[in-house]
Design a protein around this motif. Structure first.
Motif, short mmCIF file in Angstrom:
data_model
loop_
_atom_site.label_atom_id
_atom_site.label_comp_id
_atom_site.label_asym_id
_atom_site.label_seq_id
_atom_site.Cartn_x
_atom_site.Cartn_y
_atom_site.Cartn_z
N ALA A 83 -18.03 31.87 12.36
CA ALA A 83 -17.77 30.89 11.44
C ALA A 83 -17.02 32.05 10.29
N LYS A 84 -17.26 32.44 10.32
CA LYS A 84 -16.61 33.67 9.05
C LYS A 84 -15.06 32.92 8.21
N PRO A 85 -14.69 33.20 9.79
CA PRO A 85 -12.98 33.13 9.50
C PRO A 85 -12.49 30.62 8.83
N HIS A 86 -13.31 30.12 9.92
CA HIS A 86 -13.30 28.77 9.37
C HIS A 86 -13.90 28.34 8.16
N LYS A 113 -21.98 33.47 2.16
CA LYS A 113 -22.48 34.68 3.06
C LYS A 113 -22.74 35.59 4.15
N SER A 114 -21.53 36.26 4.81
CA SER A 114 -21.51 36.68 6.00
C SER A 114 -22.57 37.86 6.06
N GLU A 115 -22.83 38.22 7.25
CA GLU A 115 -23.49 39.31 7.62
C GLU A 115 -24.11 40.15 6.75
N ASP A 116 -22.57 40.99 6.37
CA ASP A 116 -23.26 41.86 5.41
C ASP A 116 -23.24 42.37 3.77
N GLY A 117 -22.98 40.70 3.83
CA GLY A 117 -24.30 39.87 2.15
C GLY A 117 -22.60 39.58 1.57
N ALA A 118 -21.52 40.67 1.79
CA ALA A 118 -20.67 39.48 1.00
C ALA A 118 -20.33 38.25 0.86
N VAL A 119 -19.73 38.16 -0.02
CA VAL A 119 -19.44 36.42 -0.77
C VAL A 119 -17.94 35.66 0.18
N LEU A 120 -18.27 34.83 0.62
CA LEU A 120 -17.12 33.83 1.31
C LEU A 120 -16.70 32.76 0.17
#
Length: 161
Positions: A83-86, A113-120
């Protein structure tokens, strides 16, 4: 591009009291500034530097830059790598890409957020999001602001100036 910015009065700052209290805002040393970007969009900056919040169509959202500072206040959704790139391309949050979601009653805003906790991204939960979550199908939140979008780039320039 030229924007209008000005310091909010103490009375105007009180409109954000609950959010600012969450951050430990000190009325004696901190100031909240508003940056008018266009007639439908404003950003609120801590001490005329750090973009904390933005207002779009009369709704207040945390910026991607400052979203981690509001941890525990807004709902949070963690998405999978697929889902991240979308999400980073502006796509809405869809149920199949969600690994976990922590819902808060305080608002309909969700920090993605991504799995590493970064806000997307920052989004707004749709009306029937619970049904979408239960079916593991459909839209859960509208993507309002995401990492490296136009607003992010504008606010990052402002912060770094």
């Amino acid at each position: 591009m030229h924007f209008i910015s000005f310091k909010l009065s103490k009375q105007e700052t009180d409109k954000f009291k609950i959010l600012l209290d969450h951050l430990g805002f000190d009325k004696k040393k901190d100031e909240l500034w508003v940056l008018k970007i266009d007639k439908h969009l404003k950003a609120y900056l801590l001490n005329n530097k750090l973009p904390l919040l933005f207002e779009k169509d009369n709704c207040i959202f945390p910026t991607v830059i400052a979203a981690k500072m509001f941890e525990g206040y807004y709902s949070e959704a963690v998405v999978d790598q697929g889902a991240k790139p979308h999400i980073l391309n502006g796509a809405d949050l869809m149920a199949p890409g969600i690994l976990s979601i922590d819902l808060k009653d305080s608002s309909n805003i969700v920090v993605i957020k991504s799995e590493d906790g970064a806000v997307l991204a920052v989004g707004r939960l749709v009306e029937d999001f619970i049904d979408s979550l239960n079916r593991k199908h459909g839209k859960v939140a509208e993507n309002i602001h995401y990492l490296n979008d136009k607003l992010y780039r504008l606010l990052a320039l402002r912060r770094d100036s």
